[in-house]
Design a protein around this motif. Structure first.
Motif, PDB file in Angstrom:
ATOM      1  N   ASP A 220       0.816  -1.214   0.000  1.00  0.00           N
ATOM      2  CA  ASP A 220       0.000   0.000   0.000  1.00  0.00           C
ATOM      3  C   ASP A 220       0.850   1.265   0.000  1.00  0.00           C
ATOM      4  OD1 ASP A 220      -3.058  -0.781   0.629  1.00  0.00           O
ATOM      5  OD2 ASP A 220      -1.724  -2.185   1.620  1.00  0.00           O
ATOM      6  N   GLY A 221       2.171   1.096   0.029  1.00  0.00           N
ATOM      7  CA  GLY A 221       3.055   2.258   0.093  1.00  0.00           C
ATOM      8  C   GLY A 221       3.033   2.924   1.451  1.00  0.00           C
ATOM      9  N   SER A 222       2.484   2.235   2.442  1.00  0.00           N
ATOM     10  CA  SER A 222       2.303   2.832   3.763  1.00  0.00           C
ATOM     11  C   SER A 222       3.580   2.811   4.583  1.00  0.00           C
ATOM     12  CB  SER A 222       1.187   2.098   4.513  1.00  0.00           C
ATOM     13  OG  SER A 222       1.031   2.612   5.807  1.00  0.00           O
ATOM     14  N   PHE A 223       4.207   1.632   4.698  1.00  0.00           N
ATOM     15  CA  PHE A 223       5.394   1.461   5.531  1.00  0.00           C
ATOM     16  C   PHE A 223       5.167   2.045   6.916  1.00  0.00           C
ATOM     17  CE2 PHE A 223       6.859   1.231   1.199  1.00  0.00           C
ATOM     18  CZ  PHE A 223       7.747   0.172   1.216  1.00  0.00           C
ATOM     19  N   TYR A 364      13.441  -2.139   5.659  1.00  0.00           N
ATOM     20  CA  TYR A 364      12.226  -2.095   4.844  1.00  0.00           C
ATOM     21  C   TYR A 364      11.706  -0.665   4.906  1.00  0.00           C
ATOM     22  CZ  TYR A 364       8.574  -4.756   2.426  1.00  0.00           C
ATOM     23  OH  TYR A 364       7.743  -5.299   1.480  1.00  0.00           O
ATOM     24  N   LEU A 365      12.160   0.160   3.954  1.00  0.00           N
ATOM     25  CA  LEU A 365      11.900   1.594   3.999  1.00  0.00           C
ATOM     26  C   LEU A 365      11.182   2.064   2.740  1.00  0.00           C
ATOM     27  CD1 LEU A 365      15.413   2.748   5.297  1.00  0.00           C
ATOM     28  CD2 LEU A 365      13.393   2.153   6.648  1.00  0.00           C
ATOM     29  N   GLY A 366      10.424   3.146   2.886  1.00  0.00           N
ATOM     30  CA  GLY A 366       9.731   3.759   1.772  1.00  0.00           C
ATOM     31  C   GLY A 366      10.063   5.234   1.681  1.00  0.00           C
ATOM     32  N   VAL A 367      10.313   5.706   0.468  1.00  0.00           N
ATOM     33  CA  VAL A 367      10.575   7.124   0.214  1.00  0.00           C
ATOM     34  C   VAL A 367       9.425   7.647  -0.634  1.00  0.00           C
ATOM     35  CG1 VAL A 367      12.146   8.819  -0.794  1.00  0.00           C
ATOM     36  CG2 VAL A 367      13.069   6.769   0.326  1.00  0.00           C
ATOM     37  N   ASP A 368       8.595   8.496  -0.054  1.00  0.00           N
ATOM     38  CA  ASP A 368       7.380   8.987  -0.689  1.00  0.00           C
ATOM     39  C   ASP A 368       7.711  10.202  -1.546  1.00  0.00           C
ATOM     40  OD1 ASP A 368       4.741  10.004  -1.198  1.00  0.00           O
ATOM     41  OD2 ASP A 368       4.040   8.903   0.562  1.00  0.00           O
ATOM     42  N   LEU A 369       7.612  10.046  -2.870  1.00  0.00           N
ATOM     43  CA  LEU A 369       7.931  11.128  -3.802  1.00  0.00           C
ATOM     44  C   LEU A 369       6.665  11.879  -4.181  1.00  0.00           C
ATOM     45  CD1 LEU A 369      10.499   9.256  -6.078  1.00  0.00           C
ATOM     46  CD2 LEU A 369      10.953  10.738  -4.112  1.00  0.00           C
ATOM     47  N   ALA A 398      12.414  -0.389  -6.528  1.00  0.00           N
ATOM     48  CA  ALA A 398      11.134  -0.411  -7.223  1.00  0.00           C
ATOM     49  C   ALA A 398      10.244   0.654  -6.596  1.00  0.00           C
ATOM     50  CB  ALA A 398      10.489  -1.786  -7.128  1.00  0.00           C
ATOM     51  N   ALA A 399       9.005   0.769  -7.088  1.00  0.00           N
ATOM     52  CA  ALA A 399       8.059   1.746  -6.552  1.00  0.00           C
ATOM     53  C   ALA A 399       6.714   1.077  -6.337  1.00  0.00           C
ATOM     54  CB  ALA A 399       7.903   2.934  -7.506  1.00  0.00           C
ATOM     55  N   VAL A 400       6.025   1.465  -5.248  1.00  0.00           N
ATOM     56  CA  VAL A 400       4.744   0.859  -4.887  1.00  0.00           C
ATOM     57  C   VAL A 400       3.776   1.936  -4.420  1.00  0.00           C
ATOM     58  CG1 VAL A 400       5.736  -1.363  -4.221  1.00  0.00           C
ATOM     59  CG2 VAL A 400       5.572   0.467  -2.517  1.00  0.00           C
ATOM     60  N   GLY A 401       2.582   1.494  -4.008  1.00  0.00           N
ATOM     61  CA  GLY A 401       1.571   2.394  -3.468  1.00  0.00           C
ATOM     62  C   GLY A 401       0.509   2.737  -4.485  1.00  0.00           C
TER      63      GLY A 401
END
Length: 441
Positions: A220-223, A364-369, A398-401
């Motif tokens: 879900d791109g939440s992380f 396990y990290l997400g960078v929200d662009l 990769a990219a998710v959400g």
């Protein structure tokens, strides 16, 4: 198109080098276009070592995406364990094998006492499929609650609860979708969404069987762990007669740096846990962990067997992986290196306005662009360009959400400080070179 944004477009075939274009064409002709390729210029990977992958011409890439080789690509202890066992025997679980029993006991010791049985499968998809079968049998219900961008597998049953594969229209009437926790955009209505889903089921005469969730809501791109919201949601489902399934296929085995299992960070104890992918460092092994009371009831009436599930070779790989995880202190490394990488990413966020948020845990990290920090509008096309720019800088992500705008950072757990520095340098170069999107997206 549902799924990650970094798929190759066959319309761009003529832009590729002749040798790569030839392989892509042969692959499409033999395997079909449903098989997708990463990156606008696909990679031909021929070997791996540690945190690195190498293409056909010897170029080296930092792997910041593939979580399957938990201890790193081609780990010598895991290779030796597989080779030793395959030279002895490989058969199914209808014969006694002490190695399979030893591993089962050791793995179960990492769970809460009541989670005391494991049923083996070959893949995470099968594990989630089996968990749903058990939940539906135990509860006599059919309703399943998932998040709006969930991915839980590719069997008929698990694809039905994976809206990230086919979009909301692919979800059947016995599935309710709810928003994942989201601390950044303030749409973290997970608990309220679950309660509404239960009311929707009641109105349609559907008895709930389970809620299933990835413990960090990565697809879900939440992380975002969201412990309070998850605890409330699980309580509501149980009160309605359903069970809680923690999908640890991606977040388990120490990836979050806070112990073995991601659900521990949520303050909940699930009724069933599914595991897979990194379990055997690439060998086909996965499973469902549950209280023996549930397994006994299910097994008394429902026949379950899989020829290759829990075979001695795959278990040897899993045993070696578990041993390396402990001996090399990879969970501790996930915490320390992940914290270092998080600090560096937040430093980049101070320099680049297109980084709206950085979140996650361990490795396990997400960078929200985003196109605009005020509106927090997702920058999906920009993320696509950043992913490809990172590849050109020899780092794989990769990219998710929902907006396909959150960079997904999920490397082998052997990822170290030098790897983190290489990642940060590549991301800085990519953010500098890719044109900044306009606020209109």
């Amino acid at each position: 198109m549902p799924g990650p944004t970094n798929y190759f477009n066959y319309a761009d075939l003529e832009k590729l080098p002749e040798d790569i274009a030839g392989l892509v064409t042969r692959r499409r002709d033999a395997m079909g276009a449903a098989y997708r390729l990463f990156y606008s210029d696909p990679l031909q990977i021929v070997r791996g070592s540690g945190t690195r992958l190498y293409d056909a011409v010897g170029a080296e890439y930092l792997d910041a995406y593939n979580n399957v080789p938990t201890a790193g690509h081609a780990h010598p202890r895991i290779i030796e364990a597989i080779s030793r066992q395959v030279a002895q025997v490989n058969t199914h679980t209808r014969y006694l094998h002490e190695g399979v029993i030893n591993y089962s006991e050791q793995l179960l010791s990492t769970f809460a006492d009541h989670l005391d049985n494991i049923m083996y499968t070959c893949t995470g998809s099968e594990a989630n499929d089996l968990a749903l079968r058990i939940a539906k049998y135990i509860t006599s219900g059919t309703g399943v609650i998932v998040t709006t961008e969930a991915y839980h597998g590719i069997t008929t049953e698990t694809a039905s609860i994976s809206p990230s594969l086919g979009g909301p229209a692919s979800v059947p009437e016995w599935v309710e979708m709810v928003p994942a926790p989201d601390t950044y955009r303030g749409t973290g209505t997970f608990a309220a969404g679950v309660e509404q889903a239960l009311r929707n089921f009641a109105r349609r005469g559907i008895k709930p069987a389970a809620i299933i969730f990835d413990s960090i809501f990565a697809s879900d791109g939440s992380f975002t762990p969201g412990p309070e919201a998850v605890s409330q949601a699980v309580d509501a489902v149980r009160k309605a007669g359903g069970l809680a399934i923690a999908d640890e296929v991606q977040s388990g085995f120490g990836r979050l740096g806070q112990g073995m299992w991601g659900y521990d960070t949520l303050g909940v104890t699930p009724d069933l846990v599914t595991i897979g992918k990194p379990m055997g460092s690439g060998q086909p092994i996965a499973g469902v962990v549950a209280p023996h009371q549930l397994i006994d009831r299910f097994g008394a009436d429902i026949r379950y067997f899989s020829t290759f599930a829990g075979n001695p070779v795959s278990v040897a790989a899993a045993q070696a992986t578990l041993d390396v995880l402990g001996d090399e202190e990879l969970i501790k490394n996930a915490d320390t290196t992940g914290s270092y990488l998080m600090e560096g990413l937040r430093g980049l966020a101070d320099q680049f306005e297109t980084i709206g948020d950085v979140r996650g845990s361990g490795l396990y990290l997400g960078v929200d662009l985003v196109t605009d920090r005020t509106t927090k509008a997702p920058a999906g096309d920009y993320a696509f360009d950043i992913v490809n720019a990172m590849k050109e800088n020899h780092v794989l992500v990769a990219a998710v959400g929902p907006g396909r705008n959150v960079l997904k950072i999920r490397p082998p757990l052997s990822f170290n400080g030098a790897d983190a520095e290489m990642f940060l340098t590549a991301l800085r170069r990519s953010l500098t070179s890719v044109p900044v999107p306009t606020p209109s997206g």
